[in-house]
Design a protein around this motif. Structure first.
Motif, PDB file in Angstrom:
ATOM      1  N   ASP A  78       0.745  -1.224  -0.200  1.00  0.00           N
ATOM      2  CA  ASP A  78      -0.148  -0.050  -0.060  1.00  0.00           C
ATOM      3  C   ASP A  78       0.634   1.230  -0.058  1.00  0.00           C
ATOM      4  O   ASP A  78       0.628   2.304   0.735  1.00  0.00           O
ATOM      5  CB  ASP A  78      -0.763  -0.030   1.188  1.00  0.00           C
ATOM      6  CG  ASP A  78      -1.846   1.371   1.248  1.00  0.00           C
ATOM      7  OD1 ASP A  78      -2.228   1.468  -0.023  1.00  0.00           O
ATOM      8  OD2 ASP A  78      -2.276   1.794   2.085  1.00  0.00           O
ATOM      9  N   VAL A  79       1.910   1.160  -0.958  1.00  0.00           N
ATOM     10  CA  VAL A  79       2.847   2.531  -1.046  1.00  0.00           C
ATOM     11  C   VAL A  79       1.932   3.510  -2.009  1.00  0.00           C
ATOM     12  O   VAL A  79       1.379   3.041  -2.880  1.00  0.00           O
ATOM     13  CB  VAL A  79       4.056   2.173  -1.832  1.00  0.00           C
ATOM     14  CG1 VAL A  79       4.972   3.349  -2.005  1.00  0.00           C
ATOM     15  CG2 VAL A  79       4.940   1.078  -0.724  1.00  0.00           C
ATOM     16  N   SER A  80       1.942   4.861  -1.473  1.00  0.00           N
ATOM     17  CA  SER A  80       1.138   5.868  -2.087  1.00  0.00           C
ATOM     18  C   SER A  80       1.488   5.801  -3.421  1.00  0.00           C
ATOM     19  O   SER A  80       2.659   5.913  -4.031  1.00  0.00           O
ATOM     20  CB  SER A  80       1.362   7.105  -1.432  1.00  0.00           C
ATOM     21  OG  SER A  80       1.068   8.037  -2.303  1.00  0.00           O
ATOM     22  N   GLU A  81       0.740   5.673  -4.527  1.00  0.00           N
ATOM     23  CA  GLU A  81       0.809   5.744  -6.118  1.00  0.00           C
ATOM     24  C   GLU A  81       1.140   7.240  -6.112  1.00  0.00           C
ATOM     25  O   GLU A  81       1.915   7.284  -7.124  1.00  0.00           O
ATOM     26  CB  GLU A  81      -0.552   5.445  -6.727  1.00  0.00           C
ATOM     27  CG  GLU A  81      -0.524   5.258  -8.108  1.00  0.00           C
ATOM     28  CD  GLU A  81      -1.834   4.847  -8.811  1.00  0.00           C
ATOM     29  OE1 GLU A  81      -1.841   5.288  -9.891  1.00  0.00           O
ATOM     30  OE2 GLU A  81      -2.472   4.446  -8.149  1.00  0.00           O
ATOM     31  N   HIS A  82       0.670   8.080  -5.649  1.00  0.00           N
ATOM     32  CA  HIS A  82       1.153   9.634  -5.848  1.00  0.00           C
ATOM     33  C   HIS A  82       2.454   9.805  -5.592  1.00  0.00           C
ATOM     34  O   HIS A  82       3.177  10.445  -6.229  1.00  0.00           O
ATOM     35  CB  HIS A  82       0.244  10.353  -4.700  1.00  0.00           C
ATOM     36  CG  HIS A  82       0.507  11.954  -4.880  1.00  0.00           C
ATOM     37  ND1 HIS A  82       0.271  12.654  -6.062  1.00  0.00           N
ATOM     38  CD2 HIS A  82       1.352  12.580  -3.911  1.00  0.00           C
ATOM     39  CE1 HIS A  82       0.762  13.782  -5.839  1.00  0.00           C
ATOM     40  NE2 HIS A  82       1.410  13.925  -4.466  1.00  0.00           N
ATOM     41  N   LYS A  83       3.039   9.283  -4.395  1.00  0.00           N
ATOM     42  CA  LYS A  83       4.534   9.335  -4.201  1.00  0.00           C
ATOM     43  C   LYS A  83       5.398   8.799  -5.115  1.00  0.00           C
ATOM     44  O   LYS A  83       6.475   9.090  -5.475  1.00  0.00           O
ATOM     45  CB  LYS A  83       4.830   8.662  -2.872  1.00  0.00           C
ATOM     46  CG  LYS A  83       4.257   9.751  -1.646  1.00  0.00           C
ATOM     47  CD  LYS A  83       4.627   8.947  -0.387  1.00  0.00           C
ATOM     48  CE  LYS A  83       4.173   9.860   0.984  1.00  0.00           C
ATOM     49  NZ  LYS A  83       4.613   9.331   2.250  1.00  0.00           N
ATOM     50  N   ILE A  84       4.903   7.543  -5.746  1.00  0.00           N
ATOM     51  CA  ILE A  84       5.413   6.699  -6.674  1.00  0.00           C
ATOM     52  C   ILE A  84       5.853   7.631  -7.820  1.00  0.00           C
ATOM     53  O   ILE A  84       6.786   7.667  -8.584  1.00  0.00           O
ATOM     54  CB  ILE A  84       5.147   5.461  -7.001  1.00  0.00           C
ATOM     55  CG1 ILE A  84       5.193   4.358  -5.748  1.00  0.00           C
ATOM     56  CG2 ILE A  84       5.910   4.783  -8.210  1.00  0.00           C
ATOM     57  CD1 ILE A  84       6.439   3.896  -5.485  1.00  0.00           C
ATOM     58  N   LYS A  85       4.644   8.192  -8.392  1.00  0.00           N
ATOM     59  CA  LYS A  85       4.589   9.123  -9.440  1.00  0.00           C
ATOM     60  C   LYS A  85       5.318  10.115  -9.559  1.00  0.00           C
ATOM     61  O   LYS A  85       5.770  10.595 -10.511  1.00  0.00           O
ATOM     62  CB  LYS A  85       3.127   9.412 -10.043  1.00  0.00           C
ATOM     63  CG  LYS A  85       2.260   8.122 -10.579  1.00  0.00           C
ATOM     64  CD  LYS A  85       1.056   8.487 -10.885  1.00  0.00           C
ATOM     65  CE  LYS A  85       0.262   7.334 -11.570  1.00  0.00           C
ATOM     66  NZ  LYS A  85      -0.961   7.298 -11.610  1.00  0.00           N
ATOM     67  N   GLN A  86       5.673  10.617  -8.303  1.00  0.00           N
ATOM     68  CA  GLN A  86       6.606  11.948  -8.100  1.00  0.00           C
ATOM     69  C   GLN A  86       8.047  11.626  -8.338  1.00  0.00           C
ATOM     70  O   GLN A  86       8.742  12.370  -8.402  1.00  0.00           O
ATOM     71  CB  GLN A  86       6.196  12.434  -6.610  1.00  0.00           C
ATOM     72  CG  GLN A  86       5.003  13.199  -6.426  1.00  0.00           C
ATOM     73  CD  GLN A  86       4.539  13.679  -4.970  1.00  0.00           C
ATOM     74  OE1 GLN A  86       5.104  13.064  -4.198  1.00  0.00           O
ATOM     75  NE2 GLN A  86       4.100  15.067  -5.019  1.00  0.00           N
ATOM     76  N   LEU A  87       8.387  10.418  -8.221  1.00  0.00           N
ATOM     77  CA  LEU A  87       9.806   9.911  -8.421  1.00  0.00           C
ATOM     78  C   LEU A  87      10.284   9.921  -9.741  1.00  0.00           C
ATOM     79  O   LEU A  87       9.585   9.834 -10.861  1.00  0.00           O
ATOM     80  CB  LEU A  87      10.103   8.719  -7.843  1.00  0.00           C
ATOM     81  CG  LEU A  87       9.718   8.212  -6.214  1.00  0.00           C
ATOM     82  CD1 LEU A  87       9.743   6.886  -5.961  1.00  0.00           C
ATOM     83  CD2 LEU A  87      10.398   9.150  -5.534  1.00  0.00           C
ATOM     84  N   ASP A  88      11.704  10.441  -9.910  1.00  0.00           N
ATOM     85  CA  ASP A  88      12.158  10.392 -11.255  1.00  0.00           C
ATOM     86  C   ASP A  88      12.640   9.091 -11.752  1.00  0.00           C
ATOM     87  O   ASP A  88      13.447   8.292 -11.120  1.00  0.00           O
ATOM     88  CB  ASP A  88      13.627  11.271 -10.903  1.00  0.00           C
ATOM     89  CG  ASP A  88      14.202  11.137 -12.445  1.00  0.00           C
ATOM     90  OD1 ASP A  88      13.711  10.667 -13.594  1.00  0.00           O
ATOM     91  OD2 ASP A  88      15.276  11.914 -12.602  1.00  0.00           O
ATOM     92  N   GLY A  89      12.216   8.559 -12.751  1.00  0.00           N
ATOM     93  CA  GLY A  89      12.208   7.094 -13.043  1.00  0.00           C
ATOM     94  C   GLY A  89      13.243   6.999 -14.242  1.00  0.00           C
ATOM     95  O   GLY A  89      13.605   5.780 -14.707  1.00  0.00           O
TER      96      GLY A  89
END
Length: 118
Positions: A78-89
């Protein structure tokens, strides 16, 4: 007691140890990885540096080779999707390091809440 989430690995580990929740924290990680069918099982007395290294390595491998399992793991934890999307991939190594911390942070949150509200 502060409800503020730890902002770095060292802070997270010191809180877990201060509250004597480190072994519960490791058990929570093991439980969620097992639910995600990822073969990773830590001893409850693993050194924090080893935990960080092995978890980072596993997440890096998942991103590189088993993306569906990686997404499933994030969902289970349940890691925040919002937080993941903020990361530089653009840099997989850096991405996996940041995701590792988000995973640890979320697992810590679960253990902390259980302790505070049980």
């Amino acid at each position: 007691m502060s409800n503020k989430l730890p902002q770095n690995f060292e802070d997270l580990i010191s809180k877990a140890q201060d509250l004597e929740l480190y072994s519960k924290f490791i058990q929570q990680i093991n439980k969620d990885f097992l639910l995600a069918n990822i073969d990773l099982d830590f001893e409850t007395d693993i050194l924090p540096s080893s935990l960080k290294y092995l978890l980072h390595e596993e997440i890096f491998k998942l991103i590189q080779n088993k993306f569906a399992e990686y997404l499933n793991l994030l969902y289970i934890i349940d890691v925040s999707e919002h937080k993941i999307k903020q990361l530089d991939g653009s840099d997989t190594l850096k991405l996996s390091e940041n995701v590792t911390f988000l995973v640890l942070q979320r697992e810590w949150q679960k253990v902390w809440f259980r302790k505070m509200y049980s």
